[in-house]
Design a protein around this motif. Sequence first.
Motif, mmCIF file in Angstrom:
data_model
loop_
_atom_site.group_PDB
_atom_site.id
_atom_site.type_symbol
_atom_site.label_atom_id
_atom_site.label_comp_id
_atom_site.label_asym_id
_atom_site.label_seq_id
_atom_site.Cartn_x
_atom_site.Cartn_y
_atom_site.Cartn_z
ATOM 1 N N VAL A 83 58.573 34.724 -57.895
ATOM 2 C CA VAL A 83 59.302 35.992 -57.916
ATOM 3 C C VAL A 83 58.771 36.834 -59.065
ATOM 4 C CG1 VAL A 83 61.536 37.118 -58.151
ATOM 5 C CG2 VAL A 83 61.366 34.944 -56.933
ATOM 6 N N LYS A 85 59.056 40.257 -61.206
ATOM 7 C CA LYS A 85 60.156 41.169 -61.502
ATOM 8 C C LYS A 85 59.620 42.491 -62.051
ATOM 9 C CE LYS A 85 63.759 37.741 -62.098
ATOM 10 N NZ LYS A 85 64.972 37.365 -62.841
ATOM 11 N N ASN A 115 64.988 42.844 -53.271
ATOM 12 C CA ASN A 115 63.867 41.937 -53.072
ATOM 13 C C ASN A 115 62.950 42.443 -51.964
ATOM 14 O OD1 ASN A 115 64.720 40.104 -55.024
ATOM 15 N ND2 ASN A 115 66.102 39.086 -53.593
ATOM 16 N N HIS A 116 61.658 42.442 -52.234
ATOM 17 C CA HIS A 116 60.659 42.870 -51.257
ATOM 18 C C HIS A 116 59.556 41.820 -51.185
ATOM 19 C CE1 HIS A 116 62.702 46.694 -51.576
ATOM 20 N NE2 HIS A 116 62.477 46.694 -52.872
ATOM 21 N N ARG A 117 58.955 41.691 -50.026
ATOM 22 C CA ARG A 117 57.907 40.688 -49.834
ATOM 23 C C ARG A 117 56.549 41.206 -50.291
ATOM 24 N NH1 ARG A 117 59.164 37.996 -43.898
ATOM 25 N NH2 ARG A 117 61.254 37.230 -44.396
ATOM 26 N N MET A 194 57.571 37.052 -53.757
ATOM 27 C CA MET A 194 58.583 38.097 -53.705
ATOM 28 C C MET A 194 58.431 39.056 -54.893
ATOM 29 S SD MET A 194 60.358 37.378 -51.003
ATOM 30 C CE MET A 194 61.760 38.464 -51.227
ATOM 31 N N GLN A 196 60.892 41.517 -57.036
ATOM 32 C CA GLN A 196 62.280 41.910 -57.284
ATOM 33 C C GLN A 196 62.294 43.168 -58.141
ATOM 34 O OE1 GLN A 196 65.260 39.856 -60.075
ATOM 35 N NE2 GLN A 196 65.799 39.040 -58.083
ATOM 36 N N CYS A 198 64.304 45.327 -60.317
ATOM 37 C CA CYS A 198 65.521 45.021 -61.068
ATOM 38 C C CYS A 198 66.319 46.282 -61.389
ATOM 39 C CB CYS A 198 65.170 44.305 -62.370
ATOM 40 S SG CYS A 198 64.315 42.725 -62.114
ATOM 41 N N PHE A 304 71.834 40.812 -54.874
ATOM 42 C CA PHE A 304 70.450 40.335 -54.806
ATOM 43 C C PHE A 304 69.973 39.703 -56.102
ATOM 44 C CE2 PHE A 304 70.102 44.633 -56.410
ATOM 45 C CZ PHE A 304 69.194 44.497 -57.435
ATOM 46 N N GLN A 305 70.766 39.774 -57.165
ATOM 47 C CA GLN A 305 70.357 39.146 -58.421
ATOM 48 C C GLN A 305 71.540 38.361 -58.949
ATOM 49 O OE1 GLN A 305 68.330 41.683 -61.091
ATOM 50 N NE2 GLN A 305 68.089 40.142 -62.681
#
Length: 364
Positions: A83, A85, A115-117, A194, A196, A198, A304-305
């Motif tokens: 992940v 950030k 979150n995005h791929r 991923m 993220q 924030c 999402f967090q």
Amino acid sequence: MTVKTIAKWDEKNGFLSVLDKVGKEATLPQYLQVDHTSSTPDANGQLRDHFTVLEGLAKHQEFSVKSEANALGPMINYNPSAVLKFLPAKNLLRISDNVVVHVKTDPNHPIPEGNHRILVVDHFHENYYPKAGPYQHSWFPLLELPGTSTEFKKRYLHPGKVSLGCLTVLDHERWTEIYEFLIRRRKDKDYVSMLQVCPPDAEDWCKLFNGKYQITIDGEAYAWGALNLVFSKGADNWLNVVGTSDNHRYTFRGAFALTKDAPVAHSFGPQGGSVMEGRLTDSQPSSHWPRECDLRVGCWELNFQEGLMVPVKIEWKGTIAQGYWNHGAPHKLQLTALELKERPWYNYPWNYPNWSPNPPPLPV
């Protein structure tokens, strides 16, 4: 099916040159999974390996490469997805605990929170940044984001200087490190890790919530009830707040947690990270008004967090008398912001949990 990976490439650009099924030249990125279907001679008698791509932009497409190149190797063990950030307020991208780089994105076309791929590298991209190294041509697509305009649906993580909706790495000398961190990772056959995006940190929340609030009692604005609240960052993921009325009759001090279970000093009432509470003191009490009452800020966890709390509303809760909830006359008190502020671009829209239809009530 004989699953293999692209194991050799041009060291100058990180891509393997191949031919598609009609003989047109194309390029494919490192470590791409393929199905090696056959090895047959071409019109010149040279043996070629034929394969079908199993992932990424070229999935299901057929290509071939000279067998003598030994470009197709055995299946490798991919590293697990990670992940990354992105902190929009600071223009920083955290790759790992030890790697943080400066990035740029277009404020007119921000990447929404959440979150995005990060997808498998798609194709060769023209780029001219010598410090970014040979892999500067390998860009990682970000999954198309719902609701964005067609002009900016295609976003990438890539090295460069200008961003038109992409996440652009400005520390070019770190691109090889980022590339090597991601290229051999897989979540599934379509994406590697991923991203993220924030929400703001403590300093940003302070700026957003600092301001003047009207005290309302039983639906009517209180004559001396304009309260100035000033938030500041405390320690251990909590905020301090000090409030004073315009005529300096009332003072208020409190604190609340930004994350669940963070230690909070000088608080009243139930803890657990969902409510900030402090005490408002009347320095000139009268017979019809209590000396003290409590003020609270309701916070709820983002969906999402995990663990991150977001201030949602500022209010007085319940009835007041002698500083306790639900004692004395049933007066309804609330605060209304007098100086409304626009949400920061990187925090719009806020990704609150799915409430039905409103946030949960504050506990009494």
